[in-house]
Design a protein around this motif. Structure first.
Motif, mmCIF file in Angstrom:
data_model
loop_
_atom_site.group_PDB
_atom_site.id
_atom_site.type_symbol
_atom_site.label_atom_id
_atom_site.label_comp_id
_atom_site.label_asym_id
_atom_site.label_seq_id
_atom_site.Cartn_x
_atom_site.Cartn_y
_atom_site.Cartn_z
ATOM 1 N N VAL A 133 -15.739 -15.936 -12.910
ATOM 2 C CA VAL A 133 -16.237 -14.575 -13.092
ATOM 3 C C VAL A 133 -16.953 -14.077 -11.833
ATOM 4 C CG1 VAL A 133 -16.594 -15.106 -15.545
ATOM 5 C CG2 VAL A 133 -18.534 -15.258 -13.954
ATOM 6 N N PHE A 134 -17.238 -12.768 -11.837
ATOM 7 C CA PHE A 134 -18.240 -12.245 -10.909
ATOM 8 C C PHE A 134 -19.382 -11.698 -11.754
ATOM 9 C CE2 PHE A 134 -15.209 -8.767 -11.476
ATOM 10 C CZ PHE A 134 -15.984 -7.620 -11.608
ATOM 11 N N THR A 135 -20.602 -11.987 -11.328
ATOM 12 C CA THR A 135 -21.787 -11.684 -12.129
ATOM 13 C C THR A 135 -22.398 -10.325 -11.802
ATOM 14 O OG1 THR A 135 -23.152 -12.871 -10.517
ATOM 15 C CG2 THR A 135 -22.336 -14.120 -12.403
ATOM 16 N N GLN A 136 -22.039 -9.777 -10.636
ATOM 17 C CA GLN A 136 -22.442 -8.435 -10.248
ATOM 18 C C GLN A 136 -21.463 -7.942 -9.204
ATOM 19 O OE1 GLN A 136 -26.288 -8.356 -8.259
ATOM 20 N NE2 GLN A 136 -26.025 -10.465 -7.572
ATOM 21 N N THR A 194 -21.167 -13.486 -5.492
ATOM 22 C CA THR A 194 -21.375 -13.096 -6.891
ATOM 23 C C THR A 194 -20.460 -13.859 -7.850
ATOM 24 O OG1 THR A 194 -19.719 -11.318 -6.905
ATOM 25 C CG2 THR A 194 -21.918 -10.774 -6.087
ATOM 26 N N GLU A 195 -19.585 -14.702 -7.337
ATOM 27 C CA GLU A 195 -18.600 -15.401 -8.166
ATOM 28 C C GLU A 195 -19.160 -16.722 -8.704
ATOM 29 O OE1 GLU A 195 -15.079 -13.819 -5.149
ATOM 30 O OE2 GLU A 195 -15.146 -15.942 -5.719
ATOM 31 N N ARG A 225 -14.088 -6.770 -7.730
ATOM 32 C CA ARG A 225 -15.391 -7.414 -7.623
ATOM 33 C C ARG A 225 -16.352 -6.570 -6.786
ATOM 34 N NH1 ARG A 225 -14.723 -11.487 -3.631
ATOM 35 N NH2 ARG A 225 -15.493 -9.771 -2.344
ATOM 36 N N LEU A 232 -20.477 -6.957 -17.249
ATOM 37 C CA LEU A 232 -20.722 -8.167 -16.461
ATOM 38 C C LEU A 232 -21.414 -9.232 -17.295
ATOM 39 C CD1 LEU A 232 -21.935 -6.474 -13.147
ATOM 40 C CD2 LEU A 232 -19.639 -7.259 -13.732
ATOM 41 N N PRO A 233 -21.124 -10.530 -17.034
ATOM 42 C CA PRO A 233 -20.167 -11.019 -16.042
ATOM 43 C C PRO A 233 -18.731 -10.720 -16.453
ATOM 44 C CG PRO A 233 -20.971 -12.836 -17.381
ATOM 45 C CD PRO A 233 -21.772 -11.639 -17.774
#
Length: 306
Positions: free
Chosen positions: A6-9, A15-16, A48, A61-62
């Motif tokens: 995932v990317f969290t932001q 961010t991954e 992303r 998110l995520p």
């Protein structure tokens, strides 16, 4: 718990993360698929960073990365027909394919033929389908000459093969290191760089019949000078400027019918997804860096263990 990348932001690679998430449940018109492979595309890292198609809502998110995948149906949502548990499928996930489980909308999901691997099938829903849509949009007659910029990437190699299957002559612009790859597709190679237009003119002194651009920017602007009719200039890489040049963006169909068409080309031996590198889910970040940094030849795919 199942894993997902995932990317969290919104931002850069920092961010991954590989995380554990609850197994999703299919809603109406959806399939829960145990993912076996997920294709990697430039749009993944662009999303992303915050990129959105017009009308597309920002992701919660995520958010799981990935826009194409293949696997086995585990559960079926309300109102779904034409699919059964255990079916092998491929398509465009609802919210990310770099995962052990993903939800697929039936509108852009197709059955995977037995003779096509999960890895190859996962490389089709974005790159090959985009290629198919653009070549059909142009509708060129047999013998016409198509210029493809960015011919060494996932979409480019599919464009060249589909165009050649239609009886078109193809000139492919790609880095010098991808010369053998482009020529293996039956296309004439022109090295990318500031002087690529001169190389194209040497092969087509009177101009080309159409351009399928996958780069955008100055490359698209230079390619526009090479096409006989600007109405035959399309792009998947420079949508922000193409109309000002007299061309148009590639119009995406995003249907299961298109997926059926492109996988039939694979079965018939007319299209090779050209998966050149694979990575396990645990190395999804490295897979995405390969594409984000522009080093990919053909397609990169993440393989997910059962």
């Amino acid at each position: 718990m199942p894993k997902a990348y995932v990317f969290t932001q919104y931002g850069g690679p920092e961010t991954e993360a590989l995380v554990e998430q609850d197994r999703p449940s299919p809603g109406p018109g959806q399939l829960l698929v145990a993912v076996r492979a997920a294709g990697v595309n430039p749009v993944d890292w662009k999303q992303r960073t915050g990129y959105q198609r017009p009308g597309q809502q920002r992701r919660e998110l995520p958010a799981v990365l990935g826009n194409e995948a293949a696997g086995v149906v585990e559960e079926i949502g309300e109102g779904v027909t034409g699919f059964a548990v255990g079916d092998e499928v491929f398509g465009n996930p609802v919210a990310g394919g770099y995962a052990q489980y993903a939800l697929f909308p039936v509108a852009v999901t197709a059955h995977k033929p037995a003779g096509v691997s999960f890895t190859d099938a996962a490389a089709l829903p974005v790159a090959a389908a985009t290629a198919w849509d653009g070549v059909r949009q142009l509708g060129l007659p047999t013998g016409a000459t198509l210029l493809v910029t960015g011919a060494g990437g996932g979409v480019g190699v599919a464009v060249a093969q589909i165009a050649r299957a239609d009886g078109l002559n193809v000139i492919g612009v790609a880095s010098a290191g991808k010369k053998d790859l482009v020529e293996s597709l039956g296309a004439a190679h022109v090295p990318s760089g500031p002087d690529f237009a001169e190389g194209v003119r040497a092969l087509a002194p009177d101009g080309v019949d159409a351009v399928y651009d996958l780069v955008g920017g100055e490359v698209l602007e230079a390619a526009a000078e090479l096409v006989k009719d600007r109405a035959e200039l399309i792009t998947a890489g420079g949508k922000d400027i193409v109309e000002g040049l007299g061309g148009s963006p590639v119009v995406r169909a995003r249907t299961a019918a298109v997926l059926d068409e492109v996988v039939r080309l694979v079965v018939d031996g007319r299209l090779d997804p050209l998966v050149t590198r694979t990575f396990p889910l645990e190395e999804a970040g490295e897979a995405l860096r390969t594409v984000e940094e522009g080093h990919a030849r053909g397609k990169v795919v993440i393989e997910v263990a059962e």
